[in-house]
Scaffold this motif. Structure first.
Motif, mmCIF file in Angstrom:
data_model
loop_
_atom_site.group_PDB
_atom_site.id
_atom_site.type_symbol
_atom_site.label_atom_id
_atom_site.label_comp_id
_atom_site.label_asym_id
_atom_site.label_seq_id
_atom_site.Cartn_x
_atom_site.Cartn_y
_atom_site.Cartn_z
ATOM 1 N N ILE A 87 0.833 -1.211 0.000
ATOM 2 C CA ILE A 87 0.000 0.000 0.000
ATOM 3 C C ILE A 87 0.864 1.255 0.000
ATOM 4 C CG2 ILE A 87 -1.687 1.301 1.352
ATOM 5 C CD1 ILE A 87 -2.760 -1.437 2.334
ATOM 6 N N ILE A 88 1.888 1.274 0.845
ATOM 7 C CA ILE A 88 2.766 2.448 0.917
ATOM 8 C C ILE A 88 3.491 2.667 -0.411
ATOM 9 C CG2 ILE A 88 4.826 3.398 2.016
ATOM 10 C CD1 ILE A 88 3.950 2.000 4.597
ATOM 11 N N ILE A 89 4.017 1.589 -0.981
ATOM 12 C CA ILE A 89 4.745 1.690 -2.247
ATOM 13 C C ILE A 89 3.818 2.143 -3.365
ATOM 14 C CG2 ILE A 89 5.811 0.272 -4.063
ATOM 15 C CD1 ILE A 89 7.233 -1.269 -1.831
ATOM 16 N N GLY A 90 2.603 1.618 -3.373
ATOM 17 C CA GLY A 90 1.638 2.020 -4.394
ATOM 18 C C GLY A 90 1.317 3.496 -4.324
ATOM 19 N N VAL A 91 1.130 4.004 -3.109
ATOM 20 C CA VAL A 91 0.818 5.426 -2.933
ATOM 21 C C VAL A 91 2.027 6.285 -3.309
ATOM 22 C CG1 VAL A 91 0.244 7.209 -1.240
ATOM 23 C CG2 VAL A 91 -0.933 5.002 -1.182
ATOM 24 N N ILE A 92 3.217 5.874 -2.867
ATOM 25 C CA ILE A 92 4.430 6.628 -3.207
ATOM 26 C C ILE A 92 4.624 6.670 -4.719
ATOM 27 C CG2 ILE A 92 6.962 6.528 -3.154
ATOM 28 C CD1 ILE A 92 6.775 5.503 -0.293
ATOM 29 N N ASN A 93 4.450 5.539 -5.365
ATOM 30 C CA ASN A 93 4.668 5.459 -6.806
ATOM 31 C C ASN A 93 3.660 6.317 -7.578
ATOM 32 O OD1 ASN A 93 6.427 4.159 -8.747
ATOM 33 N ND2 ASN A 93 4.607 3.106 -9.501
ATOM 34 N N GLU A 94 2.476 6.478 -6.999
ATOM 35 C CA GLU A 94 1.431 7.251 -7.664
ATOM 36 C C GLU A 94 1.525 8.746 -7.350
ATOM 37 O OE1 GLU A 94 -1.961 7.534 -10.148
ATOM 38 O OE2 GLU A 94 -0.739 5.769 -9.683
ATOM 39 N N LYS A 95 1.782 9.067 -6.085
ATOM 40 C CA LYS A 95 1.736 10.465 -5.645
ATOM 41 C C LYS A 95 3.099 11.156 -5.647
ATOM 42 C CE LYS A 95 -2.674 10.097 -4.611
ATOM 43 N NZ LYS A 95 -3.728 10.801 -5.390
ATOM 44 N N ARG A 96 4.164 10.385 -5.515
ATOM 45 C CA ARG A 96 5.514 10.955 -5.448
ATOM 46 C C ARG A 96 6.418 10.266 -6.466
ATOM 47 N NH1 ARG A 96 2.951 13.980 -2.929
ATOM 48 N NH2 ARG A 96 3.226 14.750 -0.807
ATOM 49 N N ALA A 97 5.961 10.205 -7.691
ATOM 50 C CA ALA A 97 6.658 9.443 -8.728
ATOM 51 C C ALA A 97 8.091 9.921 -8.931
ATOM 52 C CB ALA A 97 5.892 9.520 -10.044
ATOM 53 N N ASP A 101 11.893 6.109 -6.465
ATOM 54 C CA ASP A 101 13.040 5.201 -6.336
ATOM 55 C C ASP A 101 13.758 5.395 -5.008
ATOM 56 O OD1 ASP A 101 12.445 4.186 -8.772
ATOM 57 O OD2 ASP A 101 14.155 5.046 -9.836
ATOM 58 N N THR A 102 13.996 6.656 -4.648
ATOM 59 C CA THR A 102 14.716 6.951 -3.406
ATOM 60 C C THR A 102 13.911 6.531 -2.180
ATOM 61 O OG1 THR A 102 15.802 8.838 -4.459
ATOM 62 C CG2 THR A 102 15.817 8.763 -2.053
ATOM 63 N N LEU A 103 12.639 6.883 -2.158
ATOM 64 C CA LEU A 103 11.800 6.568 -0.997
ATOM 65 C C LEU A 103 11.618 5.064 -0.837
ATOM 66 C CD1 LEU A 103 9.082 9.348 -1.412
ATOM 67 C CD2 LEU A 103 10.903 9.242 0.304
ATOM 68 N N ILE A 104 11.370 4.367 -1.934
ATOM 69 C CA ILE A 104 11.181 2.908 -1.864
ATOM 70 C C ILE A 104 12.483 2.221 -1.472
ATOM 71 C CG2 ILE A 104 10.658 0.849 -3.227
ATOM 72 C CD1 ILE A 104 8.709 2.619 -4.841
ATOM 73 N N GLY A 105 13.611 2.716 -2.006
ATOM 74 C CA GLY A 105 14.910 2.148 -1.638
ATOM 75 C C GLY A 105 15.198 2.321 -0.154
ATOM 76 N N ALA A 106 14.856 3.485 0.387
ATOM 77 C CA ALA A 106 15.064 3.737 1.816
ATOM 78 C C ALA A 106 14.192 2.810 2.662
ATOM 79 C CB ALA A 106 14.766 5.196 2.132
#
Length: 281
Positions: A87-97, A101-106
């Motif tokens: 859920i977090i990754i989906g939202v990040i990928n959609e809202k903070r495209a 990469d940086t946020l998901i990697g962290a």
């Protein structure tokens, strides 16, 4: 190989390992085609590695949190964290495209570090972490099989209900939006199914190597078939073969079945590349 079938009648864990392979092959065959069509292999890998944190949290609570958490199993923690990560990754990928990469990697690195740290403070259970990281087909319990079967049923039922919506967002999100498909919700649902598939594959190849089974069988079949129904059927069949035949073939040798499964998946994909060499444009 003959030794495997000879021991099959006297060693119930061999049967459990085969059934686990079939259940895992079914899951990766159903979800893998969507993963490669939408090109979210990286996101699937992130979910798998983030789930390590769930294993560590569950083990720490079970053995250090008192009787209240005594029934908690590592797979329960991994499932919860994997779904949360999806859920977090989906939202990040959609809202903070632009920063995805940086946020998901962290998130990936922090969750793995947390899981390993908590297990370090759970004396005597480092070996259990290794089985979740790299799989353990030699010891699959009935409860683990039941959990895998439940996950398979959830995955299959959801795909049957939402296949058209999944295809819409996989092929063209803008067109899907114009067709009033709830793109964010469907993307999150698909990533949640990826998370459940990751957990289903954990016992077979571990959280570190699940990306191979999520992508390679589907990518191999995609080079020979046209259309999603054929891809789903072919990927499921190949997934089941890859998760069972290598395990039988290396029985009684020094080769671990988990490594053999991943190497077989890579080998089959490499052969498919050589067989379908593309003509230069």
């Amino acid at each position: 190989m003959t030794e495997f079938f000879h021991d099959l009648s006297v060693n119930p864990f061999l049967i459990n390992g085969l059934v686990a392979g079939v259940l895992a092959g079914l899951a990766c065959g159903i979800i893998g085609p969507y993963v490669i069509t939408k090109r979210i292999v990286f996101l699937a890998g992130a979910i798998a590695h983030i789930a390590v944190g769930g294993v560590g949290i569950a083990l720490f609570l079970k053995y250090s949190g008192g009787s209240y958490f005594s029934g908690l199993e590592p797979v329960h923690g991994a499932t919860a964290i994997a779904l949360l990560a999806a859920i977090i990754i989906g939202v990040i990928n959609e809202k903070r495209a632009e920063h995805a990469d940086t946020l998901i990697g962290a998130l990936w690195a922090v969750s793995m570090a947390l899981g390993i740290l908590l297990i370090k403070y759970t004396p005597g259970y480092q070996g259990e972490l290794m089985s979740y990281l790299f799989g353990n087909l030699a010891y699959v319990t009935r409860s683990q099989l039941a959990w895998m079967a439940i996950l398979d049923l959830v995955i299959l039922a959801t795909v049957l209900l939402f296949h058209k919506q999944f295809m819409a967002v996989c092929l063209d999100q803008q067109l899907a939006t114009l067709q009033r498909v709830p793109v964010l919700a469907i993307n999150l649902l698909l990533l949640c199914l990826v998370a459940l598939t990751v957990i289903c594959l954990t016992q077979v190849v571990g959280l570190i190597l699940v990306i191979a089974l999520l992508s390679l069988p589907a990518a191999t079949v995609a080079r020979f078939v046209i259309g999603m129904p054929a891809l789903l059927a072919g990927a499921t069949l190949l997934g089941i073969l890859i998760t069972t035949v290598p395990r039988i073939a290396v029985y009684g040798t020094a080769v671990s079945p988990e490594s053999a499964i991943v190497l077989a998946a890579g080998g089959v994909y490499l052969v498919s590349l050589l067989m379908t060499r593309r003509v230069p444009e």
